[in-house]
Design an enzyme around this catalytic site. Structure first.
Site, short mmCIF file in Angstrom:
data_model
loop_
_atom_site.label_atom_id
_atom_site.label_comp_id
_atom_site.label_asym_id
_atom_site.label_seq_id
_atom_site.Cartn_x
_atom_site.Cartn_y
_atom_site.Cartn_z
N CYS A 1 14.08 -78.16 -9.23
CA CYS A 1 14.92 -76.89 -8.91
C CYS A 1 14.58 -75.65 -9.80
CB CYS A 1 16.53 -76.84 -8.83
SG CYS A 1 16.83 -78.21 -7.63
N CYS B 1 30.32 -32.23 -7.96
CA CYS B 1 30.01 -31.98 -6.42
C CYS B 1 29.22 -32.98 -5.86
CB CYS B 1 29.32 -30.49 -6.52
SG CYS B 1 27.62 -30.72 -7.82
N ASP C 1 42.27 -62.81 21.74
CA ASP C 1 42.80 -64.23 21.81
C ASP C 1 44.07 -64.23 22.44
OD1 ASP C 1 42.91 -67.19 20.91
OD2 ASP C 1 44.13 -66.27 19.42
N CYS D 1 18.28 -80.14 -10.66
CA CYS D 1 17.11 -80.90 -11.16
C CYS D 1 16.04 -80.11 -11.71
CB CYS D 1 16.71 -82.06 -10.43
SG CYS D 1 15.80 -81.25 -8.77
#
Length: 846
Positions: free
Chosen positions: A29, A94, A517, A26
């Site tokens: 914002c 380099c 797990d 909106c």
């Protein structure tokens, strides 16, 4: 100036930024974002468009940090869109070049960060916005004295880079030959005449000493102007820009030696008596030796990227597709999602998809590492780059282009190879000042020898100053880390180990605890129904039918095992209603008017049911490594059901390998404690944290990290994602879910847990290799620069010839590359010394 005013005329300032901002809905914002950006010092104007979701920012000062604008927008709750632009950079030689390109890129408005890799000749630039930033980035690199182009298509870019590498090698080879042909007579004239009195008189009599000097001038001039022009062309402009690099050191040293020799030859009266020496051979030999070193270095650098080229070669160039009722061979780039692709015997599968007809066996070793071909039939998934066997089938394309698994693997390896590890920070700080410091040391050496040196002081001053310039090697420091990373991550890809984050290479080495797990990681992840016992008043088949009906709506592997067991008995399942499930507890539904609840003992206790009738059976099942579940029907305890998930054949050896690396192994599972401990005892796992809810795995990892202990977590499921993210290093089993893989730092492409030990061993070997390279690169410069300056002369009368300095400088980079390439010999069974210490044991979660 007010925010409103700024929003009206953001283009009144010279430097402009334009980038997307997400989350605005909106006008309020828009106002918040504008005020946040306007509050950043140095912002001259801002306009935010809600329709396009973009912010246009004008900067009143070129010194505004883009990161400050990014942070300001995020602080008020919105997301400026970031992206990564990849560039291919040419002309870097380099570590000083790397620093200059990085600084040039970071100075471009809109750039958040930039990382440049000398070994891959690539730059990864994080920007506000997207590909539209590429022209500005290319322009910045060009202004710094180098060339760049955006990387868009990985295959095309790889082809162009390969062609550029071949062109560079061809040019270097030509220059080496030309320089060697011209330098050889110089060595005969200059060195031979000093070493052999007979040769000296012969040449002086036949040619004449002045004529020999003129001929030497012409030969050395040819070497400087033709094969050595690459140093002059790049070195002097860099010096004049105030940004000297390795080319500048070579150009300064060889030019000084050549000009001094030219004055000694044609205008000796300008020099003090006794200093009319010539060093034509020194300038030519230095150029020749450094060219030889560059040529060897270029060949070795090509070898470091061999893994990427091998992965690229796995992609098919064409695909046979069915279009408009007829078959046609088309370029791989033109295949689209939904195309029906025809695969004949022995062909490489072009893209990812799903078989719609036919059957065959496909060699998927490139993905899984498994040597046994996998059977493919209607409904089976196929992966681009794998090789079909003797059968034929058709499949529907599901992922094409950059979305295919092979393309993602290549992108992952390239990203890891381009990463900068924390260990690189020291190198970056040193190399920023290295070349200017060497030039300063060279001038200081010249002055000291000119003032305090023996006669002829000018000659001594020149020779030693040139030696200092030539011996210094920022190349070795620049290549020390990225070459090892390239070879290490490439070797990992060959072994089915993908480092999604380059930093994981360093972090994994320091892991002390491996948390695992159970389901799908230690076990196959495909549980089977093994036991069922019912209480009085219930029939076994009827209870199983009701429970399996509930579980038809669950995606948990245990639920699938119960459903499969019921169907094997020929039971007819009904349609459940009012289904609900709670991870870590169980599921419930209404079946044929009856309330059915099935799950762990904690669910039954929450329902207020007494489990003592099944206490003995539960203990026996747990001791056997089986997972007991309970069923309640209409509020009464009805049955105990057991499922067992077979342990993978490779798991015991994998656990032993982890112990061999000195690691403490912890199993984290939602299983009841008795079952979990039975499995752990059988596998030799050090400790168990059982009955952990899916949301609690990350908390367990956090507890294991207390005291700074480094923890790596291995998992494969959606519920493992938080733990993978919490761990210092998250390792996902590649056969697991996309969410788990995206949360991980390292991915094991096969389901073989032994890949964890291999990944850790590879991490340790790579970091050890980097440290060896850094010790050599820094030690070489620290030791030999003082020697080149003449530090040994007062005590031993030893001076370093500029020619030897050129040889040493050429060999330093080659040595670093050769050491990095040793990682290619790394094998799965690499032995690593165990760590002496282990963290304290964690008590099981309550």
């Amino acid at each position: 100036m007010s925010t409103a005013t700024m929003a009206r005329n953001p283009a009144s300032h010279g430097i402009q930024l334009d980038f997307p901002v997400e989350g605005m809905s909106c006008a309020s914002c828009v106002g918040r974002v504008e005020r946040a950006i306007a509050g950043v010092e140095g912002v001259g104007g801002v306009s935010v468009n809600l329709a396009t979701q973009r912010a246009h920012v004008a900067l009143s000062s070129g010194r505004v940090e883009t990161a400050a604008i990014d942070a300001a927008i995020r602080k008020v709750g919105y997301e400026p869109r970031e992206s990564v632009v990849e560039l291919s950079v040419s002309g870097m030689t380099c570590a000083s070049c790397v620093g200059r390109v990085e600084r040039a890129l970071k100075a471009v408005p809109g750039v958040l960060d930039a990382a440049v890799n000398l070994a891959t000749s690539r730059a990864s630039v994080r920007v506000l916005g997207g590909p539209e930033m590429a022209p500005s980035l290319v322009e910045a690199v060009s202004a710094a004295g180098y060339e760049a182009e955006p990387i868009r298509n990985a295959v095309d870019t790889a082809d162009r880079e390969r062609q550029a590498r071949e062109t560079e090698l061809s040019g270097l080879r030509r220059d080496v030959v030309l320089a060697a042909i011209a330098t050889l007579p110089l060595l005969v004239f200059e060195m031979g005449m000093h070493m052999s009195e007979t040769l000296h008189h012969f040449l002086a009599g036949r040619i004449g000493e002045f004529n020999i000097k003129v001929l030497s001038f012409l030969l050395a001039g040819f070497v400087m102007a033709v094969p050595g022009q690459r140093f002059i062309r790049k070195g002097w402009p860099a010096l004049l820009r105030g940004a000297p690099d390795m080319n500048s050191l070579v150009a300064l040293g060889t030019t000084a030696a050549f000009l001094y020799s030219s004055v000694a030859t044609f205008m000796p009266g300008l020099l003090p008596d006794g200093t009319e020496y010539t060093y034509f051979e020194a300038s030519a030999v230095i150029v020749t030796l450094i060219l030889i070193g560059r040529w060897i270095e270029a060949r070795a650098k090509g070898s470091t990227s061999e893994a990427i080229r091998r992965l690229m070669s796995l992609q098919a160039k064409t695909a046979r597709v069915l279009r408009d009722g007829s078959e046609a061979d088309v370029a791989i780039e033109t295949v689209i999602v939904g195309d029906v692709v025809i695969v004949r015997p022995g062909e490489r599968i072009p893209v990812d998809g799903e078989v719609v007809s036919g059957s065959s066996y496909v060699d998927e070793a490139m993905i899984t590492g498994e040597p046994i071909p996998a059977r493919k039939q209607a409904g089976s998934a196929v992966t681009g780059g794998t090789v079909n066997g003797t059968g034929s089938f058709r499949f529907s394309a599901r992922k094409v282009g950059a979305d295919t698994l092979l393309a993602q693997i290549v992108a992952t390896v390239e990203a890891a190879q381009g990463a900068k590890l924390p260990i690189q920070a020291v190198v970056d700080r040193v190399t920023m000042w290295f070349v200017p410091a060497v030039i300063g040391l060279s001038l200081l050496t010249f002055a000291i020898w000119l003032i305090f040196g023996p006669s002829p002081a000018l000659s001594y001053a020149l020779v030693n100053a040139v030696a200092v310039l030539i011996i210094a090697c920022p190349c070795a420091m620049g290549l020390a880390t990225p070459t090892s990373i390239m070879v290490g991550t490439g070797k990992g890809a060959e072994l089915g180990i993908l480092f999604r984050q380059g930093q994981a290479l360093q972090s994994l080495k320091d892991s002390k605890v491996i948390a695992l797990d159970k389901t799908g990681t230690l076990t196959k992840g495909r549980p089977e129904l093994t036991d069922i016992a019912v209480t009085d008043g219930f029939a076994e088949d009827e209870v199983l039918r009701l429970v399996a009906t509930v579980e038809t709506l669950s995606e948990h592997p245990v639920a699938e095992a119960i459903v499969a067991g019921a169907r094997q008995r020929g039971l007819m399942l009904a349609e459940p209603t009012d289904f609900s499930s709670e991870p870590g507890f169980g599921a419930a539904a209404r079946v044929d008017g009856r309330r059915v609840e099935v799950g762990a003992d904690r669910l039954m206790r929450r329902l207020g049911l007494d489990l003592s009738p099944f206490a003995k059976q539960a203990a026996q099942l747990g001791d056997a490594g089986k997972t007991p579940l309970f069923a309640a029907i209409d509020g009464r305890l009805a049955a105990i059901i057991a499922v067992a998930d077979p342990v993978k054949e490779t798991t015991p050896a994998a656990i032993a390998a982890l112990h061999g690396l000195g690691l403490r192994v912890v199993m984290i599972t939602g299983d009841n404690e008795r079952t979990a401990k039975a499995i752990a005892a059988r596998l030799g796992i050090d400790e168990v944290v059982a009955e952990v809810l899916p949301t609690g795995k990350a908390e367990v990892v956090k507890l294991l990290q207390v005291g700074g202990v480094r923890v790596a977590f291995v998992g494969d499921g959606i519920n493992d994602a938080p733990a993978l993210a919490q761990a210092d290093v998250g390792i996902a089993i590649g056969t697991g879910t996309d969410i788990a893989i995206e949360s991980a730092d390292v991915v094991l492409m096969s389901g073989d847990l032994s890949g964890v030990a291999t990944a850790i061993a590879l991490s340790q070997a790579t970091i050890a290799n980097i440290r060896q390279n850094l010790v050599w690169a820094f030690g070489y410069n620290v030791v030999l620069i003082p020697v080149a300056a003449g530090a040994l002369y007062p005590a031993f009368g030893v001076l370093m010839s500029p020619m030897f300095a050129g040889l040493a400088m050429a060999l330093s980079s080659v040595s670093v590359l050769a050491n990095a390439l040793r990682l290619k010999r790394f094998g799965r069974r690499a032995r690593v010394e165990p760590e002496p210490s282990r963290p304290a044991q964690l008590a099981p979660a309550e």
